[in-house]
Design an enzyme around this catalytic site. Structure first.
Site, short mmCIF file in Angstrom:
data_model
loop_
_atom_site.label_atom_id
_atom_site.label_comp_id
_atom_site.label_asym_id
_atom_site.label_seq_id
_atom_site.Cartn_x
_atom_site.Cartn_y
_atom_site.Cartn_z
N ASP A 144 4.05 37.61 -34.44
CA ASP A 144 4.48 36.50 -34.96
C ASP A 144 3.39 35.80 -35.30
O ASP A 144 2.55 34.94 -34.51
CB ASP A 144 5.54 35.84 -34.04
CG ASP A 144 6.13 34.62 -34.66
OD1 ASP A 144 5.69 34.00 -35.55
OD2 ASP A 144 7.21 34.29 -34.07
N ILE A 145 2.98 35.71 -36.76
CA ILE A 145 1.66 35.02 -37.16
C ILE A 145 1.97 33.81 -37.88
O ILE A 145 2.34 33.95 -38.63
CB ILE A 145 0.67 36.33 -37.91
CG1 ILE A 145 -0.55 35.59 -38.49
CG2 ILE A 145 1.60 36.93 -39.21
CD1 ILE A 145 -1.50 36.48 -39.16
N GLU A 146 1.49 32.60 -37.13
CA GLU A 146 1.84 31.37 -37.66
C GLU A 146 0.45 30.43 -37.59
O GLU A 146 -0.09 30.85 -36.75
CB GLU A 146 3.20 30.73 -37.00
CG GLU A 146 4.32 31.54 -37.28
CD GLU A 146 5.58 31.10 -36.40
OE1 GLU A 146 5.78 29.93 -36.90
OE2 GLU A 146 6.19 31.46 -35.65
N ASN A 147 0.85 29.15 -37.97
CA ASN A 147 -0.15 28.12 -38.08
C ASN A 147 -1.52 28.45 -38.38
O ASN A 147 -1.70 29.40 -38.91
CB ASN A 147 -0.17 27.76 -36.43
CG ASN A 147 -0.42 26.15 -36.25
OD1 ASN A 147 -0.72 25.49 -36.95
ND2 ASN A 147 0.47 25.92 -35.24
N ASP A 186 -4.06 28.62 -36.86
CA ASP A 186 -5.11 29.50 -35.99
C ASP A 186 -5.01 30.80 -36.24
O ASP A 186 -6.07 31.97 -36.02
CB ASP A 186 -5.07 28.97 -34.66
CG ASP A 186 -3.49 29.39 -34.40
OD1 ASP A 186 -2.90 29.48 -35.00
OD2 ASP A 186 -3.37 29.42 -32.72
#
Length: 539
Positions: A374-377, A379
């Site tokens: 789950d690749i978010e934000n 960073d």
């Protein structure tokens, strides 16, 4: 040149490990301890090669009629290894004939030798002395990243066999089970055996044919479609003792429907054990018919170490107990690695190789069939370096775990992926990451949205991006699409009712997308209505 620097750094480390030898070692008696040393069986029997990179060829050979071919790539050095029983405080000699660029021959934990580049076969020789209590040794061959295929033949480990008076066999592997099938393969996992001196590996047996495994899972390939097969598993130790065979497990391969690539259908709502009075998963399964859960969240602890919520260990806690309960009820899980907040593995693991190692720990802990990042934000999602690190790490673990499915979950606009999402998809293509499913989160559009129309629009936008990037048809692109919604009110005040969620599910079924999820079962009270709707997803 970066590849050259990486190579030289690795070679320096190899040479240093061979510096210390035991004093007055026992002299070895000449006898080849390796099984299938010249690959004359026509198979890799006795050897384990990373990521399916090894094969047996009839040319070029050094002796006999067969040799090893190791296909080294930019992310896999085609390491092939064999573990044998040895005697403590004893000198051994390892030799092998190799052909290719930067081919290594060595013993794990000890020294290695390598050749820079050869058009024909050349001999490598490694001497080492076992430790005072050492009873097994792993010998290996590998090429170098991006240097192409190497060959090896007539490998020999000279010395006395180990084991001493150890005649105790490992315990029988427990609870063997099929975790996935395709038209030509069956993936299996089992509970670990124990042994008085340690288990060195496992063998999966089918109709007299053996597949070697170093851990508690394996994928048996080369099978016929729509065919029932029976498997047993046995454990081995360093002394050569073999356990009794496990109880048999039967699985039927999938029908070969002619579709390009295997289909992977997953209705898997989020279950978060770190928040909101999490329900008993087995109770939810019985009430709704759902079989899969996306379990959140795997984060980093003390650097690049994967744990649940940066605090709970992978094994021995409430999370493992829940996984066991879900599987006992006939279901399975996919872990969600990352998320919006917290200390994530992507930025904390300095290289793709280290990140792949962290993912592998999670895979090994649970014998997984699939993983979701789950690749978010800012960073992770909005970092080009971390995006590429994650994609490369997923490529590595997929190569090292045949049959594993990889999922990327990321934010979206109501028209489809934003610029960072487009980049993620384009880099997945450029890096040949072979991602199985791209799941978008169609919510937080800014409030007051028509959630059915917005979800359909954003998902269609994703399909079109995959179609144009990979050259897929509409059907192929939809098969790689996933939706992960939010039940009831979103953070932005948008409202997805059960009726809207049912319409979204039916549209998803009609277009045969690959994955369907929502956040979260914890919020789906008191009647698990959204979970039951999700269970009706058929892909």
């Amino acid at each position: 040149m970066r590849t050259r620097h990486r190579l030289l750094a690795g070679l320096s480390a190899v040479v240093l490990t061979g510096a210390g030898l035991a004093l007055s070692p026992m002299v070895a008696n000449a006898a080849n301890l390796l099984s299938n040393p010249g690959f004359e069986t026509g198979s890799l029997s006795g050897w384990t090669c990373s990521g399916g990179t090894g094969s047996v060829v009839g040319s070029p050979v050094h002796g006999g009629s067969k040799a090893l071919a190791g296909a080294a790539t930019g992310s896999d050095n085609a390491r092939c290894a064999q573990t044998v029983a040895v005697k403590p405080s004893t000198a051994y000699t390892l030799t092998g004939w190799v052909r290719g660029s930067y081919v290594h021959l060595g013993v794990t934990g000890g020294t290695a030798r390598w050749t820079s580049s050869t058009s024909g076969y050349s001999l490598l020789t490694v001497t080492f002395t076992t430790g005072a209590s050492q009873t097994s040794a792993e010998v290996y061959l590998h090429g170098w990243y991006g240097q192409g295929t190497y060959n090896a033949d007539d490998i020999s480990l000279d010395g006395p066999g180990g084991g001493g008076n150890d005649t105790q066999a490992p315990t029988t592997p427990g609870n063997p089970r099929a975790t996935g099938v395709t038209a030509n393969s069956v993936s299996l996992t089992w509970d670990a055996s124990t042994d008085n001196v340690g288990v060195t590996g496992y063998e999966v047996v089918r109709d007299g044919q053996v597949t070697q495994a170093t851990g508690t899972s394996a994928t048996v390939s080369g099978l016929a479609a729509s065919t029932q097969y029976t498997f047993t598993v046995r454990a081995k130790d360093a002394a050569g003792n073999t356990s009794p065979a496990s109880v048999p497990v039967t699985a039927t391969t999938a029908k070969d429907d002619g579709n390009p690539g295997p289909r992977f259908i997953q209705a898997a709502p989020y279950l978060y054990l770190g928040w909101g009075n999490p329900p008993a998963a087995a109770d939810v399964m019985r009430a709704t018919g759902v079989k899969w859960f996306t379990m959140a969240f795997i984060l980093a602890q003390n650097g690049c170490n994967p744990t649940w919520d940066s605090q709970r260990p992978l094994k021995g806690g409430v999370d493992e107990n829940n996984v066991k309960a879900i599987r006992a009820a006939g279901g399975d899980i996919v872990p969600s690695i990352g998320g919006w907040s917290g200390n994530k593995l992507g930025p904390n693991c300095a290289t793709a190789e280290l990140l792949a190692g962290a993912y592998q720990k999670v895979i090994d802990a649970y014998g997984l069939k699939a993983i979701d990042v789950d690749i978010e934000n800012t960073d992770e999602f909005e970092s080009a370096a971390v995006q590429d690190r994650i994609l490369t790490a997923l490529k590595i673990v997929k190569a090292n775990n045949p049959g594993l499915r990889t999922i990327l979950t990321f934010p979206t606009l109501n028209t489809g992926p934003n610029s960072w999402g487009n980049r993620l998809i384009e880099q997945a293509k450029a890096l040949n990451a072979n991602i199985d499913n791209f799941t978008i989160m169609p919510f937080n559009f800014g409030g007051a949205a028509d959630m059915y129309a917005a979800t359909v629009n954003s998902t269609t936008g994703l399909k079109n991006k995959l179609k144009s990037t990979f050259g897929w048809t509409d059907a192929e692109a939809f098969a790689h699409v996933g939706i992960s919604g939010m039940n009831n009110a979103s953070d932005a005040g948008e409202n997805t009712t059960p009726q809207i969620w049912t319409r979204i599910r039916d549209w998803s079924n009609a277009n045969h997308i690959g994955r369907f999820s929502f956040w979260a079962v914890n919020r789906d009270r008191p009647n698990w209505e959204f979970t039951a709707i999700t269970a009706g997803f058929t892909g």
